[in-house]
Design an enzyme around this catalytic site. Structure first.
Site, PDB file in Angstrom:
ATOM      1  N   ASP A 125      13.799   1.601  -0.778  1.00 18.62           N
ATOM      2  CA  ASP A 125      13.057   0.840   0.229  1.00 18.62           C
ATOM      3  C   ASP A 125      11.956   1.731   0.788  1.00 18.62           C
ATOM      4  O   ASP A 125      12.213   2.612   1.609  1.00 18.62           O
ATOM      5  CB  ASP A 125      14.010   0.384   1.341  1.00 18.62           C
ATOM      6  CG  ASP A 125      13.265  -0.287   2.484  1.00 18.62           C
ATOM      7  OD1 ASP A 125      12.121  -0.728   2.266  1.00 18.62           O
ATOM      8  OD2 ASP A 125      13.821  -0.359   3.596  1.00 18.62           O
ATOM      9  N   LEU A 164       7.465   1.686   1.698  1.00 14.56           N
ATOM     10  CA  LEU A 164       6.188   0.985   1.695  1.00 14.56           C
ATOM     11  C   LEU A 164       5.265   1.472   0.579  1.00 14.56           C
ATOM     12  O   LEU A 164       4.295   0.801   0.238  1.00 14.56           O
ATOM     13  CB  LEU A 164       5.497   1.157   3.051  1.00 14.56           C
ATOM     14  CG  LEU A 164       6.132   0.405   4.222  1.00 14.56           C
ATOM     15  CD1 LEU A 164       5.423   0.761   5.526  1.00 14.56           C
ATOM     16  CD2 LEU A 164       6.081  -1.098   3.995  1.00 14.56           C
ATOM     17  N   ASN A 165       5.585   2.634  -0.006  1.00 12.27           N
ATOM     18  CA  ASN A 165       4.814   3.104  -1.146  1.00 12.27           C
ATOM     19  C   ASN A 165       4.974   2.191  -2.366  1.00 12.27           C
ATOM     20  O   ASN A 165       4.139   2.224  -3.278  1.00 12.27           O
ATOM     21  CB  ASN A 165       5.248   4.523  -1.534  1.00 12.27           C
ATOM     22  CG  ASN A 165       4.893   5.553  -0.476  1.00 12.27           C
ATOM     23  OD1 ASN A 165       3.730   5.727  -0.139  1.00 12.27           O
ATOM     24  ND2 ASN A 165       5.907   6.236   0.053  1.00 12.27           N
ATOM     25  N   ARG A 168       4.463  -0.846  -2.737  1.00 15.29           N
ATOM     26  CA  ARG A 168       3.412  -1.853  -2.919  1.00 15.29           C
ATOM     27  C   ARG A 168       2.241  -1.321  -3.737  1.00 15.29           C
ATOM     28  O   ARG A 168       1.405  -2.100  -4.203  1.00 15.29           O
ATOM     29  CB  ARG A 168       2.931  -2.381  -1.565  1.00 15.29           C
ATOM     30  CG  ARG A 168       2.073  -1.429  -0.771  1.00 15.29           C
ATOM     31  CD  ARG A 168       1.679  -2.037   0.563  1.00 15.29           C
ATOM     32  NE  ARG A 168       1.044  -3.332   0.404  1.00 15.29           N
ATOM     33  CZ  ARG A 168       0.888  -4.226   1.384  1.00 15.29           C
ATOM     34  NH1 ARG A 168       1.331  -3.949   2.589  1.00 15.29           N
ATOM     35  NH2 ARG A 168       0.291  -5.371   1.162  1.00 15.29           N
ATOM     36  N   ASP A 221       3.183 -11.151   2.739  1.00 18.56           N
ATOM     37  CA  ASP A 221       3.739 -12.492   2.543  1.00 18.56           C
ATOM     38  C   ASP A 221       3.456 -13.442   3.705  1.00 18.56           C
ATOM     39  O   ASP A 221       3.636 -14.653   3.576  1.00 18.56           O
ATOM     40  CB  ASP A 221       5.247 -12.420   2.297  1.00 18.56           C
ATOM     41  CG  ASP A 221       5.997 -11.729   3.443  1.00 18.56           C
ATOM     42  OD1 ASP A 221       5.355 -11.358   4.450  1.00 18.56           O
ATOM     43  OD2 ASP A 221       7.222 -11.547   3.329  1.00 18.56           O
ATOM     44  N   ASP A 222       3.001 -12.910   4.842  1.00 14.82           N
ATOM     45  CA  ASP A 222       2.770 -13.767   6.010  1.00 14.82           C
ATOM     46  C   ASP A 222       1.289 -14.025   6.261  1.00 14.82           C
ATOM     47  O   ASP A 222       0.919 -14.523   7.329  1.00 14.82           O
ATOM     48  CB  ASP A 222       3.393 -13.141   7.258  1.00 14.82           C
ATOM     49  CG  ASP A 222       2.776 -11.781   7.606  1.00 14.82           C
ATOM     50  OD1 ASP A 222       2.152 -11.182   6.710  1.00 14.82           O
ATOM     51  OD2 ASP A 222       2.934 -11.326   8.751  1.00 14.82           O
ATOM     52  N   ASP A 242      -1.299   1.603   4.091  1.00 15.33           N
ATOM     53  CA  ASP A 242      -2.617   0.995   3.939  1.00 15.33           C
ATOM     54  C   ASP A 242      -3.732   1.998   4.271  1.00 15.33           C
ATOM     55  O   ASP A 242      -4.777   2.024   3.617  1.00 15.33           O
ATOM     56  CB  ASP A 242      -2.745  -0.258   4.805  1.00 15.33           C
ATOM     57  CG  ASP A 242      -2.254  -0.039   6.231  1.00 15.33           C
ATOM     58  OD1 ASP A 242      -1.816   1.077   6.567  1.00 15.33           O
ATOM     59  OD2 ASP A 242      -2.302  -1.007   7.016  1.00 15.33           O
ATOM     60  N   SER A 248       3.002  -3.989  13.165  1.00 13.95           N
ATOM     61  CA  SER A 248       1.859  -3.942  14.074  1.00 13.95           C
ATOM     62  C   SER A 248       2.159  -4.588  15.419  1.00 13.95           C
ATOM     63  O   SER A 248       1.427  -4.382  16.388  1.00 13.95           O
ATOM     64  CB  SER A 248       0.652  -4.633  13.429  1.00 13.95           C
ATOM     65  OG  SER A 248       0.943  -5.990  13.162  1.00 13.95           O
ATOM     66  N   GLY A 283       5.444  -1.765  19.968  1.00 16.84           N
ATOM     67  CA  GLY A 283       4.753  -0.931  20.942  1.00 16.84           C
ATOM     68  C   GLY A 283       4.423   0.442  20.374  1.00 16.84           C
ATOM     69  O   GLY A 283       5.159   0.975  19.539  1.00 16.84           O
TER      70      GLY A 283
END
Length: 330
Positions: A142, A144-145, A147, A164-165, A258, A289, A292
């Site tokens: 798991d 984020l790399n 992607r 996806d959103d 990103d 995002s 906080g």
């Protein structure tokens, strides 16, 4: 009266001569213009045919079927199946879409029922002239790399990276793809961000600028990969060349992949990205995002990556691509 008559006839004769000369020269000018126009047209057609054959193309080739004529979607998702279904159903109908790769990083593999549903939706919504391929890229870790992992069998040069959103009208996606085709080495996207020099700190420290700083100044240096086109070669470059320390930082903090991709492309091209105007519909509100302290964490990422790259590769720009066909004041 007798003396005036020869003068009138003489005048009429002169006028006829002038008229004939004028109309004659006009005809000659028209013929010359027609000849020049036909010559230019013949040369342009010859050049076009020559360049096509030089590139291995002919006039009969359907360029929409070439790697440069279509694009692939790489969609990141995480346990939001309703949003995933909605997004896949929408994008499957976009004209020049070749395939959809779902980046799957959940502990459990995608269920058979989810696969059946999404494949059915893709078959139902794909255009008759092009059946869209649906692929689950399942990852063991798991991160984020994931992607930006290289996809070995990707058929298209263009990658449309999206969450996806996030949903855009197909017309907006097509326009952004056209912009990318004009500059295939750069990133082209809808969500601009900026880095700023932190005046309160020394030693070239930077701050991450969110949307409001872009809106206020009209300046940006990144387009986020939640909705951006880039060349597939950057997936390989990210996989093979991105410093391991940056990848580990991203995995640990679950943020900033990103920004890392923006650094990578800017470092390779020494060029800024291109921001495309488009309507964006964000269906979800549970991403990182929304947490906080998001801006502070992003600022930390920017400065961490500057240290790793040894310089600040991001370049600010004010250019914005707008589809003038749908804008009055473009």
């Amino acid at each position: 009266m007798r003396g005036s008559l020869p003068i009138s006839r003489r005048l009429v004769y002169k006028l006829r001569q002038v008229g004939n000369g004028t109309f004659g020269s006009a005809k000659i000018k028209v013929l010359i213009l027609v000849f020049v126009a036909l010559t230019i047209l013949a040369i342009s057609n010859r050049n076009r045919d020559g360049s096509s054959s030089f590139m291995g193309w002919t006039g009969d080739v359907d360029r929409s079927s070439s790697p440069r004529g279509r694009y692939s979607i790489v969609m990141n998702t995480w346990k939001r199946y309703d949003l995933l279904k909605k997004s896949i159903s929408h994008y499957a109908s976009c004209p020049r879409l070749d395939s959809v790769h779902i980046v799957w990083s959940e502990p459990d593999p995608p269920s058979d029922s989810l696969k059946r549903y999404l494949n059915h939706v893709v078959r139902l919504n794909s255009r008759k002239d092009q059946q869209v391929e649906l692929v689950f890229d399942v990852n063991r870790e798991d991160s984020l790399n994931n992607r930006f992992k290289e996809i070995k069998d990707l058929k298209t040069d263009a990658v449309f990276s999206i969450d996806d959103d996030v949903i855009f009208p197909c017309s907006s996606v097509e326009f952004a793809f056209t912009v990318w085709q004009s500059a295939p080495d750069t990133m082209v996207g809808y969500v601009p961000r900026m880095h700023w020099v932190d005046q309160k700190k020394e030693n070239d420290k930077y701050k991450y600028g969110g949307w409001w700083s872009v809106w206020w100044t009209g300046t940006y240096s990144m387009v986020l990969s939640k909705a951006a086109f880039f060349h597939k070669k950057y997936l390989k470059l990210y996989t093979d060349e991105m410093p391991a320390s940056i990848k580990e930082y991203i995995t640990k903090n679950r943020n900033c992949e990103d920004i890392a991709m923006s650094f990578l492309v800017a470092n390779a091209t020494s060029s800024p990205p291109i921001w495309v105007k488009g309507k964006i519909f964000e269906a979800g509100s549970t991403g990182i995002s929304s947490l906080g302290g998001h801006g502070e964490r992003r600022t930390e990422c920017v400065n961490k990556f500057v240290d790793e790259f040894g310089r600040m590769p991001l370049l600010p720009t004010n250019m914005k691509a707008v589809d003038s066909r749908s804008s009055w004041f473009w």
